[in-house]
Design an enzyme around this catalytic site. Structure first.
Site, PDB file in Angstrom:
ATOM      1  N   PHE A   1     -29.053  -2.634  51.702  1.00 13.69           N
ATOM      2  CA  PHE A   1     -29.129  -3.612  52.795  1.00 13.69           C
ATOM      3  C   PHE A   1     -30.221  -4.609  52.419  1.00 13.69           C
ATOM      4  O   PHE A   1     -31.390  -4.214  52.264  1.00 13.69           O
ATOM      5  CB  PHE A   1     -29.485  -2.857  54.073  1.00 13.69           C
ATOM      6  CG  PHE A   1     -29.746  -3.685  55.300  1.00 13.69           C
ATOM      7  CD1 PHE A   1     -28.697  -4.124  56.098  1.00 13.69           C
ATOM      8  CD2 PHE A   1     -31.050  -3.966  55.702  1.00 13.69           C
ATOM      9  CE1 PHE A   1     -28.946  -4.840  57.272  1.00 13.69           C
ATOM     10  CE2 PHE A   1     -31.304  -4.684  56.871  1.00 13.69           C
ATOM     11  CZ  PHE A   1     -30.246  -5.117  57.653  1.00 13.69           C
ATOM     12  N   ALA A   2     -29.873  -5.865  52.252  1.00 16.33           N
ATOM     13  CA  ALA A   2     -30.834  -6.844  51.753  1.00 16.33           C
ATOM     14  C   ALA A   2     -31.072  -7.940  52.788  1.00 16.33           C
ATOM     15  O   ALA A   2     -30.327  -8.922  52.862  1.00 16.33           O
ATOM     16  CB  ALA A   2     -30.336  -7.438  50.437  1.00 16.33           C
TER      17      ALA A   2
ATOM     18  N   ALA B   1     -40.049 -13.785  54.516  1.00 18.96           N
ATOM     19  CA  ALA B   1     -39.390 -13.420  55.779  1.00 18.96           C
ATOM     20  C   ALA B   1     -39.290 -11.902  55.880  1.00 18.96           C
ATOM     21  O   ALA B   1     -38.402 -11.284  55.282  1.00 18.96           O
ATOM     22  CB  ALA B   1     -37.998 -14.049  55.869  1.00 18.96           C
TER      23      ALA B   1
ATOM     24  N   ILE C   1     -35.984  -3.924  48.339  1.00 23.59           N
ATOM     25  CA  ILE C   1     -34.650  -3.467  48.750  1.00 23.59           C
ATOM     26  C   ILE C   1     -34.406  -2.025  48.286  1.00 23.59           C
ATOM     27  O   ILE C   1     -34.299  -1.752  47.079  1.00 23.59           O
ATOM     28  CB  ILE C   1     -33.559  -4.438  48.228  1.00 23.59           C
ATOM     29  CG1 ILE C   1     -33.858  -5.866  48.717  1.00 23.59           C
ATOM     30  CG2 ILE C   1     -32.158  -3.973  48.659  1.00 23.59           C
ATOM     31  CD1 ILE C   1     -34.066  -6.015  50.225  1.00 23.59           C
TER      32      ILE C   1
ATOM     33  N   ARG D   1     -55.893  31.036  55.598  1.00 22.27           N
ATOM     34  CA  ARG D   1     -57.219  30.619  55.118  1.00 22.27           C
ATOM     35  C   ARG D   1     -58.324  31.234  55.987  1.00 22.27           C
ATOM     36  O   ARG D   1     -58.302  31.074  57.222  1.00 22.27           O
ATOM     37  CB  ARG D   1     -57.290  29.082  55.161  1.00 22.27           C
ATOM     38  CG  ARG D   1     -58.638  28.495  54.879  1.00 22.27           C
ATOM     39  CD  ARG D   1     -58.999  28.592  53.429  1.00 22.27           C
ATOM     40  NE  ARG D   1     -60.302  27.977  53.162  1.00 22.27           N
ATOM     41  CZ  ARG D   1     -60.979  28.160  52.044  1.00 22.27           C
ATOM     42  NH1 ARG D   1     -60.482  28.922  51.070  1.00 22.27           N
ATOM     43  NH2 ARG D   1     -62.132  27.559  51.869  1.00 22.27           N
TER      44      ARG D   1
ATOM     45  N   GLN E   1     -56.224  17.625  57.683  1.00 21.54           N
ATOM     46  CA  GLN E   1     -57.513  18.108  58.196  1.00 21.54           C
ATOM     47  C   GLN E   1     -57.557  19.637  58.218  1.00 21.54           C
ATOM     48  O   GLN E   1     -58.551  20.243  57.824  1.00 21.54           O
ATOM     49  CB  GLN E   1     -57.723  17.537  59.617  1.00 21.54           C
ATOM     50  CG  GLN E   1     -59.150  17.620  60.099  1.00 21.54           C
ATOM     51  CD  GLN E   1     -60.083  16.700  59.291  1.00 21.54           C
ATOM     52  OE1 GLN E   1     -59.628  15.790  58.600  1.00 21.54           O
ATOM     53  NE2 GLN E   1     -61.359  16.972  59.332  1.00 21.54           N
ATOM     54  N   ILE E   2     -56.474  20.250  58.661  1.00 14.91           N
ATOM     55  CA  ILE E   2     -56.420  21.718  58.758  1.00 14.91           C
ATOM     56  C   ILE E   2     -56.487  22.348  57.359  1.00 14.91           C
ATOM     57  O   ILE E   2     -57.049  23.427  57.180  1.00 14.91           O
ATOM     58  CB  ILE E   2     -55.148  22.144  59.536  1.00 14.91           C
ATOM     59  CG1 ILE E   2     -55.315  21.762  61.011  1.00 14.91           C
ATOM     60  CG2 ILE E   2     -54.860  23.643  59.382  1.00 14.91           C
ATOM     61  CD1 ILE E   2     -54.050  21.817  61.837  1.00 14.91           C
ATOM     62  N   HIS E   3     -55.952  21.646  56.376  1.00 14.53           N
ATOM     63  CA  HIS E   3     -56.018  22.145  54.994  1.00 14.53           C
ATOM     64  C   HIS E   3     -57.406  21.935  54.360  1.00 14.53           C
ATOM     65  O   HIS E   3     -57.636  22.373  53.227  1.00 14.53           O
ATOM     66  CB  HIS E   3     -54.960  21.456  54.113  1.00 14.53           C
ATOM     67  CG  HIS E   3     -53.588  22.040  54.238  1.00 14.53           C
ATOM     68  ND1 HIS E   3     -52.767  21.831  55.327  1.00 14.53           N
ATOM     69  CD2 HIS E   3     -52.867  22.847  53.405  1.00 14.53           C
ATOM     70  CE1 HIS E   3     -51.633  22.453  55.158  1.00 14.53           C
ATOM     71  NE2 HIS E   3     -51.653  23.093  54.003  1.00 14.53           N
TER      72      HIS E   3
ATOM     73  N   GLU F   1     -37.817  -1.086  58.710  1.00 13.99           N
ATOM     74  CA  GLU F   1     -36.856  -1.181  59.821  1.00 13.99           C
ATOM     75  C   GLU F   1     -37.574  -1.568  61.128  1.00 13.99           C
ATOM     76  O   GLU F   1     -37.285  -1.042  62.195  1.00 13.99           O
ATOM     77  CB  GLU F   1     -36.040   0.106  59.947  1.00 13.99           C
ATOM     78  CG  GLU F   1     -35.256   0.369  58.659  1.00 13.99           C
ATOM     79  CD  GLU F   1     -34.109   1.338  58.804  1.00 13.99           C
ATOM     80  OE1 GLU F   1     -33.612   1.526  59.925  1.00 13.99           O
ATOM     81  OE2 GLU F   1     -33.695   1.890  57.760  1.00 13.99           O
TER      82      GLU F   1
HETATM   83  C1  FAD Z   1     -40.538   0.989  50.602  1.00 15.15           C
HETATM   84  C2  FAD Z   1     -39.884  -0.087  51.401  1.00 15.15           C
HETATM   85  C3  FAD Z   1     -38.513  -0.111  51.529  1.00 15.15           C
HETATM   86  C4  FAD Z   1     -37.891  -1.159  52.220  1.00 15.15           C
HETATM   87  N1  FAD Z   1     -36.517  -1.218  52.260  1.00 15.15           N
HETATM   88  C5  FAD Z   1     -35.917  -2.333  52.743  1.00 15.15           C
HETATM   89  C6  FAD Z   1     -34.506  -2.515  52.615  1.00 15.15           C
HETATM   90  O1  FAD Z   1     -33.781  -1.641  52.123  1.00 15.15           O
HETATM   91  N2  FAD Z   1     -33.958  -3.672  53.058  1.00 15.15           N
HETATM   92  C7  FAD Z   1     -34.700  -4.649  53.618  1.00 15.15           C
HETATM   93  O2  FAD Z   1     -34.138  -5.675  53.980  1.00 15.15           O
HETATM   94  N3  FAD Z   1     -36.046  -4.516  53.772  1.00 15.15           N
HETATM   95  C8  FAD Z   1     -36.672  -3.383  53.335  1.00 15.15           C
HETATM   96  N4  FAD Z   1     -38.026  -3.236  53.445  1.00 15.15           N
HETATM   97  C9  FAD Z   1     -38.797  -4.290  54.067  1.00 15.15           C
HETATM   98  C10 FAD Z   1     -39.415  -3.904  55.404  1.00 15.15           C
HETATM   99  O3  FAD Z   1     -38.428  -3.802  56.388  1.00 15.15           O
HETATM  100  C11 FAD Z   1     -40.503  -4.933  55.718  1.00 15.15           C
HETATM  101  O4  FAD Z   1     -41.575  -4.707  54.800  1.00 15.15           O
HETATM  102  C12 FAD Z   1     -40.986  -4.864  57.162  1.00 15.15           C
HETATM  103  O5  FAD Z   1     -39.983  -5.287  58.045  1.00 15.15           O
HETATM  104  C13 FAD Z   1     -42.240  -5.703  57.405  1.00 15.15           C
HETATM  105  O6  FAD Z   1     -42.128  -6.980  56.880  1.00 15.15           O
HETATM  106  P1  FAD Z   1     -43.281  -7.546  55.923  1.00 15.15           P
HETATM  107  O7  FAD Z   1     -43.545  -6.515  54.884  1.00 15.15           O
HETATM  108  O8  FAD Z   1     -42.916  -8.894  55.472  1.00 15.15           O
HETATM  109  O9  FAD Z   1     -44.559  -7.602  56.848  1.00 15.15           O
HETATM  110  P2  FAD Z   1     -44.994  -8.850  57.757  1.00 15.15           P
HETATM  111  O10 FAD Z   1     -43.836  -9.265  58.583  1.00 15.15           O
HETATM  112  O11 FAD Z   1     -45.661  -9.855  56.914  1.00 15.15           O
HETATM  113  O12 FAD Z   1     -46.055  -8.149  58.730  1.00 15.15           O
HETATM  114  C14 FAD Z   1     -47.430  -7.999  58.373  1.00 15.15           C
HETATM  115  C15 FAD Z   1     -48.144  -7.451  59.621  1.00 15.15           C
HETATM  116  O13 FAD Z   1     -48.059  -8.397  60.680  1.00 15.15           O
HETATM  117  C16 FAD Z   1     -47.486  -7.789  61.830  1.00 15.15           C
HETATM  118  N5  FAD Z   1     -46.737  -8.796  62.560  1.00 15.15           N
HETATM  119  C17 FAD Z   1     -45.755  -9.614  62.107  1.00 15.15           C
HETATM  120  N6  FAD Z   1     -45.292 -10.396  63.091  1.00 15.15           N
HETATM  121  C18 FAD Z   1     -45.993 -10.063  64.196  1.00 15.15           C
HETATM  122  C19 FAD Z   1     -45.997 -10.521  65.551  1.00 15.15           C
HETATM  123  N7  FAD Z   1     -45.152 -11.468  65.975  1.00 15.15           N
HETATM  124  N8  FAD Z   1     -46.854  -9.946  66.415  1.00 15.15           N
HETATM  125  C20 FAD Z   1     -47.714  -8.973  66.018  1.00 15.15           C
HETATM  126  N9  FAD Z   1     -47.769  -8.508  64.756  1.00 15.15           N
HETATM  127  C21 FAD Z   1     -46.911  -9.055  63.869  1.00 15.15           C
HETATM  128  C22 FAD Z   1     -46.642  -6.658  61.287  1.00 15.15           C
HETATM  129  O14 FAD Z   1     -46.403  -5.657  62.280  1.00 15.15           O
HETATM  130  C23 FAD Z   1     -47.509  -6.167  60.147  1.00 15.15           C
HETATM  131  O15 FAD Z   1     -48.513  -5.335  60.674  1.00 15.15           O
HETATM  132  C24 FAD Z   1     -38.670  -2.166  52.822  1.00 15.15           C
HETATM  133  C25 FAD Z   1     -40.070  -2.107  52.714  1.00 15.15           C
HETATM  134  C26 FAD Z   1     -40.679  -1.112  52.017  1.00 15.15           C
HETATM  135  C27 FAD Z   1     -42.174  -1.111  51.884  1.00 15.15           C
END
Ligand code: FAD
Length: 386
Positions: free
Chosen positions: A122-123, A129, A156, A267, A342-344, A369
């Site tokens: 899912f991309a 963004a 992704i 422990r 912590q417990i460990h 997500e």
């Molecule tokens: C291991 C991994 C697997 C992933 N797999 C997928 C995948 O398969 N497909 C896919 O499409 N994506 C995937 N993602 C992406 C993931 O969904 C995003 O990283 C996530 O939605 C957050 O977006 P960002 O990293 O750009 O953080 P940002 O959006 O830049 O957020 C940074 C911080 O700002 C906060 N923030 C942002 N907007 C607001 C607001 N309006 N109010 C308050 N706080 C805010 C956020 O909560 C966060 O704390 C994956 C990410 C990781 C790390």
């Protein structure tokens, strides 16, 4: 969609055996090799795990959301990387096609996704963004009966394993209504993958960038054949995924708590098992109570989801409750993991003990997500709506 009770009990019993006998003993292999052994992937295909959420008429097992949550809760009792191999096929990769695809698209893709022959990712996320997914910049321009797609997708899951992507790109103007969801075979010319991401935890899972450079895709590959509704499709998919992840978080919380209880019995300090100290008992009790609360939310919300018609039938109240559930359960497992470390004691910081590893693994659940802050925004928006 639901599997009859007897078949479901048999499936669950054989899955629990598989987890205990095959997956738990292989947890260290994930850590050492950063991959899931091929024979385990093959067994997971044979068990039908890639198709649990896909209806039987498309080759899947056809579990209801409640049943899927039970299965995923069980899978949470071992390293999360095992589930990740088929996680995108069960959830975010396949559900857009199931919810909004044409009959032809369902026939073409779902049976291969259900069998595990095709891994689908899912991309949605891009370098600029993430939480604000509606601002995505990947552009799809119409050229005859094809679209030409350019852009970069980030983090992704399963991209290095994928045979196809459900990919969101901009076919129209700014905002959510300009976004369409495409099904794109991974071998389409112009697609390349970035280097594998090095992550904090969940070794054995695979994520990377997906780069699209003049990728030509037939217009018929838009999910449902209708441009401009891809963002809605993506949000419905994520709604459902939030329950799946919540159940996973509860399973992992139970595993962490069980391990912590065993350690507390075993422990000894000050001449007694540490489990006899009330301060340790407090951490165990808090973890149990929070796990019970989380699991109750998962079960209640999944039942409501099924009662409203299941996949694709979004109900604003159920969506809001799914956000509450995702927020609570993923934060809860973070607290349970912290207490387990912590417990460990010092052993909790040492890789040989699983608490250290799972502590790192569960951190991701609060981020992808939809971060906790995004769940808070969804809940508050629902409360403050007219
Ligand atoms: C291991 C991994 C697997 C992933 N797999 C997928 C995948 O398969 N497909 C896919 O499409 N994506 C995937 N993602 C992406 C993931 O969904 C995003 O990283 C996530 O939605 C957050 O977006 P960002 O990293 O750009 O953080 P940002 O959006 O830049 O957020 C940074 C911080 O700002 C906060 N923030 C942002 N907007 C607001 C607001 N309006 N109010 C308050 N706080 C805010 C956020 O909560 C966060 O704390 C994956 C990410 C990781 C790390």
């Amino acid at each position: 969609m639901t599997l009859d009770t007897e078949s479901f009990s048999l499936l669950r019993a054989s899955l629990q055996r598989f987890i205990d006998e095959r997956l738990k003993p292989a947890e260290d292999i994930l850590e050492e090799t950063d991959d899931v052994p091929a024979d385990i992937v093959s067994d997971m295909k044979d068990m039908g795990l890639f198709g649990i959420s896909i209806p039987e008429n498309y080759g899947g097992i056809g579990l209801s959301m409640s049943q899927e949550c039970d299965v995923v809760y069980d899978l949470g009792h071992t390293a999360l990387a095992f589930r990740s191999v088929f996680g995108t096929n069960v959830g975010i990769g396949s559900q857009g096609i199931l919810m909004d695809g044409t009959e032809e698209q369902k026939q073409a893709y779902l049976p291969r996704i259900a069998s595990g022959e095709l891994i689908i990712s899912f991309a949605l996320t891009e370098p600029n963004a993430g939480s604000d997914a509606a601002s995505l910049q990947t552009k799809a321009e119409l050229d005859g009966d094809h679209y030409v797609i350019n852009g970069t997708k980030r983090f992704i899951t399963n991209a290095p394993r994928a045979g196809a992507f459900t990919l969101m790109a901009r076919t129209g103007g700014p905002g959510a209504s300009g976004i369409s969801a495409f099904i794109i075979p991974a071998d389409t010319p112009g697609i390349s993958l970035g280097k594998p991401d090095k992550k904090m935890g969940q070794r054995g899972t695979k994520t990377c960038d997906v780069v699209l450079d003049n990728v030509r895709v037939p217009a018929a590959n838009i999910i449902g054949g209708v441009p401009g509704v891809g963002f809605k499709t993506a949000m419905k998919v994520l709604d459902r995924g939030r329950l799946h992840l919540s159940a996973l978080a509860c399973g992992m919380a139970h595993r962490l708590l069980t391990d912590a209880v065993e350690y507390a019995k075993d422990r000894k300090q000050f001449g007694r098992p540490i489990g006899e100290f009330q301060l340790i008992q407090g951490m165990l009790a808090d973890s149990q109570a929070e796990l019970y609360a989380g699991l109750s939310m998962v079960r209640d919300c999944a039942q409501r989801y099924d009662a409203k018609g299941g996949a694709g039938k979004t109900d604003p109240e159920v969506s809001m409750l799914a956000s509450c559930t995702k927020m609570f359960c993923t934060e809860m497992v973070g607290r349970v993991a912290d207490r387990a470390v912590q417990i460990h004691g010092g052993a909790g910081y040492i890789s040989e003990y699983k608490a250290e590893r799972f502590y790192r693994d569960v951190r991701l659940l609060r981020l992808y997500e939809g971060t906790t802050q995004i769940q808070q925004m969804i809940i508050a928006k629902h409360l403050l709506r007219d």
